[in-house]
Enzyme design. Structure first.
Site, PDB file in Angstrom:
ATOM      1  N   LYS A  80       0.847  -1.190   0.000  1.00 27.60           N
ATOM      2  CA  LYS A  80       0.000   0.000   0.000  1.00 27.60           C
ATOM      3  C   LYS A  80       0.885   1.243   0.000  1.00 27.60           C
ATOM      4  CE  LYS A  80      -3.865   2.007   2.669  1.00 27.60           C
ATOM      5  NZ  LYS A  80      -4.753   1.781   3.833  1.00 27.60           N
ATOM      6  N   SER A 154      -9.353   1.733   2.981  1.00 26.89           N
ATOM      7  CA  SER A 154      -8.537   2.531   2.084  1.00 26.89           C
ATOM      8  C   SER A 154      -7.523   1.691   1.318  1.00 26.89           C
ATOM      9  CB  SER A 154      -7.791   3.602   2.891  1.00 26.89           C
ATOM     10  OG  SER A 154      -6.962   3.027   3.892  1.00 26.89           O
ATOM     11  N   SER A 178      -9.822  -0.685   7.205  1.00 27.85           N
ATOM     12  CA  SER A 178      -9.230  -0.694   5.873  1.00 27.85           C
ATOM     13  C   SER A 178      -8.503  -1.981   5.538  1.00 27.85           C
ATOM     14  CB  SER A 178      -8.268   0.492   5.728  1.00 27.85           C
ATOM     15  OG  SER A 178      -8.950   1.717   5.886  1.00 27.85           O
TER      16      SER A 178
END
Length: 606
Positions: A80, A154, A178
């Site tokens: 990420k 996210s 998330s």
């Protein structure tokens, strides 16, 4: 370049087997990943996509690492883009914020030392502020199965990268869900350890006191393989702490909400039915003595009240404390509009020092009650109460995003660990999932419970020690056409010991294991000579059917499919662990007025 099946699954276990057998090399795997990422470019999965330019040094390094000493040797993973990878930009979803770190984040460093290969940086809701996967100037990450739907955030790109076969596992982060919501929306396992169990050094903070690094994978065993490498305190990380590796064990109790959870959005009815079906399955297992945990129903209002503290209370100010300087010094439009709106809410006049302490005191009471409640127990909830189209989120960005956290926001505030696991489908290509929660430092309880719920065997050994035996193959290895293979589920005369086994062997197929389908099928004895079974997917009153999984070279798969006479054919078979593989299906017309043999559980028992 080799053409790849862009929906193929990668797994740590399967890749290690292929490497050890000499049938696959990391360079061939990376070749396939680079191709897949290019083919999926429109899905907005990556900010820094897989490229030989930054991957090659990691491939070269493998030559000086012994696989026996590097538990993740040659395993590709995605990161990420709020987690540092040395030499690659960290953007946190904002180009103007970007910097190039000289060092890996602590978790990335540990993975690289174990031989894993970071292949690129994935898209995210900007500054990890969102649960929808649409709040990024790099584009909306589409759902891996249905592109009109959200991917979840996210950690959107991280989940879709694994689901689409761009990585064997991926790193996300989790403050309010998330690391779990994207897992549920893309049919993955998402593991959120106890706060501090994995170091957060080198992670762009969201709410620093609550942030966790998380992992997405196709199986629980892959999740645990990653945990075994990255867990542990870090000398430079004030938030990290030394917590033991999870030793899987069954809790005494499995709690379910006494009031049926609320569901939302266009798919609310389907999600509700999927939850009801999963509860019914668990209850039936308990009644038959196969669950190993006592189901009890509890009022979940306590968890809802705690969840409200996250965004209705002063913790939102922690985000503003981190981002205020950047937001205030940036020109208008630099920060994604809805993200800036959320961040600035942390600067409200009502969020005083006194409000912080009032919230802390209220939360302390909640934590006490939860510690008492979850002693030797886990709580099961839907991971999500629904989902949205990307268009619906654009039209109502705040409310749709808030709904996605309905069953996730409480977790880190209450200092819980969690694992999100697949639980079938709400509709075709619409995965449904549940999350199991336990107290901090009790990851062993969620691992043991998840193993049992997913269908693995959890047995009590000498001295009362529980051992988890995971029995599943969840991968379709990639590589050059000479070694590329696919799983095939067979349910009749092609099984071992039956007359058509020779066709499997003639196509160079190798038996892998016996498995069971999801409880969505019926089996019929067809009027053929010799008699054959017909396996048909049904909407209601389906059962689990025994199948065999064989691995077949893709170059032989076409001729095999062409040889199958009507009314049989090859379609998609859902297994009881939620994975989907090619397998034998039957046309509906052929099962009219023939003998149903579903109750036998498989052709071998007819």
């Amino acid at each position: 370049m080799t053409s790849m099946n862009v929906t193929g699954i990668l797994s740590i276990e399967r890749l290690k087997e292929q490497y050890a057998a000499g049938r696959l090399t990391p360079s061939v795997v990376i070749e396939g990943i680079v191709e897949r990422s290019k083919a999926d470019a429109a899905k907005n999965i990556w900010i820094t996509p897989p490229s030989y330019e930054h991957i090659q040094p990691y491939l070269d390094r493998l030559s000086v690492l012994a696989p026996a000493d590097a538990p993740l040797w040659g395993i590709p993973f995605a990161v990420k883009d709020n987690i540092d990878v040395a030499g690659l930009p960290t953007t946190a979803g904002c180009a103007e914020y970007a910097y190039i770190p000289a060092h890996h984040a602590a978790v990335v460093e540990r993975l690289v030392e174990a031989g894993a290969i970071p292949v690129g940086k994935t898209n995210l809701d900007q500054f990890a502020t969102g649960l929808v996967g649409t709040r990024s100037p790099y584009g909306e990450t589409t759902n891996s199965l249905r592109p009109e739907l959200i991917s979840g955030g996210s950690s959107s790109g991280s989940a879709v990268a694994v689901a689409r076969g761009h990585a064997a596992f991926s790193l996300g982060t989790d403050t309010a869900g998330s690391g779990r919501v994207p897992a549920a929306l893309n049919g993955l396992v998402g593991f959120k350890p106890s706060i501090g169990a994995w170091p957060v050094k080198g992670v762009v903070p969201a709410c620093e006191s609550l942030d966790c690094v998380t992992v997405f994978a196709h199986s629980l065993e892959d999740v645990l393989a990653v945990d075994g490498v990255v867990r542990g305190a870090h000398a430079s990380d004030p938030w990290s702490r030394s917590l033991p590796q999870p030793a899987a064990k069954l809790p005494a109790k499995l709690y379910l909400p006494s009031n049926r959870p609320s569901f939302y959005g266009s798919f609310a009815d389907s999600y509700g039915k999927a939850w009801d079906a999963e509860v019914a399955r668990l209850v039936k297992l308990e009644e038959q003595g196969g669950l190993g945990m006592q189901i009890e129903y509890i009022d979940d209002a306590l968890f809802s009240e705690a969840a409200a503290v996250l965004y209705d209370g002063p913790w939102i100010a922690e985000r503003w404390a981190e981002m205020e300087g950047f937001v205030e010094s940036s020109s208008p439009g630099t920060v994604f509009p809805v993200t800036e709106q959320v961040l600035r809410s942390g600067n409200a006049e009502s969020l005083t020092a006194a409000s912080v302490f009032r919230a802390m005191h209220k939360l302390a009471q909640y934590k006490l009650e939860v510690r008492q409640l979850l002693e030797d127990a886990v709580l099961a909830m839907p991971t999500c109460g629904g989902t949205w189209t990307r268009e619906e989120v654009r039209l109502n960005p705040i409310a749709t995003n808030s709904a996605m956290g309905l069953y996730t926001n409480h977790c880190n505030l209450l200092d819980l660990c969690a694992v999100a696991i697949p639980a079938g489908e709400a509709e075709a290509d619409l995965p449904f999932g549940i999350t199991l929660f336990a107290l901090a430092e009790e990851e062993g309880l969620v691992v043991g419970a998840a193993s049992q719920v997913l269908g693995a065997e959890v047995s009590r050994g000498a001295g009362g020690t529980e051992t988890v035996v995971l029995d599943r193959v969840l991968s379709v290895p990639i590589g050059k056409s000479a070694t590329a293979t696919t799983l095939v589920a067979v349910c009749g005369l092609h099984m071992r010991g039956f007359p058509l086994e020779k066709q499997m062997l003639g196509c160079e197929a190798v038996y892998i294991r016996t498995a069971r389908s999801a409880a969505k099928y019926k089996l019929f004895k067809l009027l053929t000579e010799p008699a054959k079974p017909g396996m048909v997917r049904v909407h209601e009153e389906g059962s689990s059917i025994e199948v065999e999984l064989w691995e077949m070279p893709l170059e032989r798969f076409g001729e095999f499919v062409a040889s199958i006479p009507a009314p049989l054919g090859i379609g998609k078979i859902e297994l009881d662990d939620g994975s989907v593989v090619p397998g034998f299906v039957c046309e509906g017309y052929a099962v009219q007025e023939v003998e149903e043999i579903t109750a036998a559980g498989g052709w071998r028992y007819v």
